[in-house]
Design a protein around this motif. Structure first.
Motif, PDB file in Angstrom:
ATOM      1  N   ASN A  44      -3.656   0.441  -3.194  1.00 39.49           N
ATOM      2  CA  ASN A  44      -3.147  -0.860  -2.789  1.00 39.49           C
ATOM      3  C   ASN A  44      -2.794  -1.666  -4.032  1.00 39.49           C
ATOM      4  N   ASN A  93      -7.713  -2.507   3.610  1.00 33.89           N
ATOM      5  CA  ASN A  93      -7.539  -1.557   2.509  1.00 33.89           C
ATOM      6  C   ASN A  93      -8.571  -0.430   2.593  1.00 33.89           C
ATOM      7  N   ILE A  94      -8.464   0.316   3.664  1.00 37.48           N
ATOM      8  CA  ILE A  94      -9.352   1.434   3.964  1.00 37.48           C
ATOM      9  C   ILE A  94      -8.473   2.608   4.377  1.00 37.48           C
ATOM     10  N   GLN A  95      -8.864   3.817   4.008  1.00 39.50           N
ATOM     11  CA  GLN A  95      -8.082   4.975   4.409  1.00 39.50           C
ATOM     12  C   GLN A  95      -8.003   5.051   5.930  1.00 39.50           C
ATOM     13  N   ASP A 124      -8.029   1.582  -5.230  1.00 40.55           N
ATOM     14  CA  ASP A 124      -7.990   2.728  -4.315  1.00 40.55           C
ATOM     15  C   ASP A 124      -8.345   2.276  -2.901  1.00 40.55           C
ATOM     16  N   LEU A 125      -7.722   2.916  -1.912  1.00 36.91           N
ATOM     17  CA  LEU A 125      -8.128   2.680  -0.527  1.00 36.91           C
ATOM     18  C   LEU A 125      -9.509   3.296  -0.331  1.00 36.91           C
ATOM     19  N   LYS A 126     -10.411   2.533   0.253  1.00 37.20           N
ATOM     20  CA  LYS A 126     -11.782   3.014   0.414  1.00 37.20           C
ATOM     21  C   LYS A 126     -11.845   4.168   1.416  1.00 37.20           C
ATOM     22  N   LYS A 127     -12.546   5.215   1.032  1.00 35.94           N
ATOM     23  CA  LYS A 127     -12.780   6.347   1.930  1.00 35.94           C
ATOM     24  C   LYS A 127     -14.168   6.185   2.532  1.00 35.94           C
ATOM     25  N   THR A 165       0.836  -1.199   0.000  1.00 33.60           N
ATOM     26  CA  THR A 165       0.000   0.000   0.000  1.00 33.60           C
ATOM     27  C   THR A 165       0.867   1.242   0.000  1.00 33.60           C
ATOM     28  N   ASN A 201      -2.688   6.686  -2.254  1.00 37.28           N
ATOM     29  CA  ASN A 201      -3.992   6.203  -1.789  1.00 37.28           C
ATOM     30  C   ASN A 201      -4.389   4.935  -2.547  1.00 37.28           C
ATOM     31  N   ASN A 216      -1.209   6.365  13.154  1.00 44.75           N
ATOM     32  CA  ASN A 216      -2.471   6.023  12.484  1.00 44.75           C
ATOM     33  C   ASN A 216      -2.314   4.685  11.769  1.00 44.75           C
ATOM     34  N   PHE A 234       0.386   5.112   0.731  1.00 51.34           N
ATOM     35  CA  PHE A 234      -0.566   6.092   1.242  1.00 51.34           C
ATOM     36  C   PHE A 234      -0.510   7.391   0.450  1.00 51.34           C
TER      37      PHE A 234
END
Length: 253
Positions: free
Chosen positions: A112, A176-178, A128-131, A105, A110, A171, A107
């Motif tokens: 993966n 795979n989430i923001q 995309d990392l889920k928002k 990933t 944003n 953090n 960041f």
């Protein structure tokens, strides 16, 4: 001389990246309804039917080791070996947001990157990392000695709750989430469906800060989307079925 020393210490501080090594356990579980159990009715052998129901409803837990910094993250599935003589094998099921094998990933992007193999051809799925929009609550509980807070949201069709702490100045999100502003120690995905209640758990087992780690990045394989991978799998399976049927026709002649 003092200025050089101060500069060296400052550069050393900047170069040293904060990295956490986190071991998580994941668990997928389904409490089937009568309608859900109908899926297995065509399995004639009672023992085989019982095994299939058990493996689909309560498969073995999977462990993942995650290395995370402020800029990138690696996730590795931990291989488990069963040496029992009567072992019949098992069905592997992961939880939403965590894939088998390993992934990388970024960041800053944003995104993966997940390497896959489709019958010998290698690809990398970029997603995309889920928002997600979170509902933060005042509910708390103790996890691994840390005071954690509950937050809830929707993840696709699942209700999702997380428990995170502010006591760790980092953090971290084990999926795979923001990431949110906090260190997530537990995730619970659940949905009540006509086939039954589906539960997925992600729980941090241990964590530690480490001095050095070299991140394993994505391979140079062609980058595709998740939709592309589904089409490629479908096409490959279709070709294999056609070859199998053709060979059977030759054998019959």
């Amino acid at each position: 001389m003092k200025k050089i020393l101060v500069l060296f210490l400052l550069v050393s501080f900047i170069v040293k990246a904060q990295v956490y090594e986190v071991l998580v356990e994941t668990k997928h579980k389904i409490d089937y309804t009568e309608k859900g159990l109908e899926f297995f009715k065509n399995i004639q052998d009672p023992e085989q039917r019982k095994w299939n129901i058990e493996q689909n409803s309560n498969p073995p837990a999977l462990d993942f080791k995650i290395y995370s910094s402020k800029t990138e993250q690696n996730t590795f599935e931990q291989e488990k070996i069963n040496n029992e003589q009567e072992y019949k094998g098992s069905i592997k099921k992961s939880v939403p947001g965590l894939s088998f094998g390993y992934s990388y990933t970024s960041f800053s992007e944003n995104a993966n990157y997940l390497p896959i193999d489709i019958y010998g051809k290698k690809y990398t799925i970029k997603s995309d990392l889920k928002k997600l929009e979170w509902n933060f609550t005042s509910k708390t509980k103790d996890i691994l000695g840390y005071k954690t807070y509950k937050a809830t949201t929707k993840f696709d069709k699942f209700d999702l709750e997380i428990w995170f702490t502010k006591d760790i100045p980092f953090n971290f999100m084990p999926a795979n989430i923001q990431p949110i502003d906090g260190f997530v120690l537990e995730m619970n995905y659940y949905i009540v469906h006509e086939v039954g209640k589906i539960n997925n758990f992600v729980r941090v087992q241990s964590l530690k800060e480490i001095d050095k780690y070299k991140f394993k990045k994505a391979s140079n394989a062609p980058i595709i989307t998740e939709e592309d991978s589904e089409k490629l799998f479908e096409e490959a399976n279709k070709k294999r079925n056609e070859m199998y049927n053709n060979n059977n026709d030759v054998d019959k002649k």
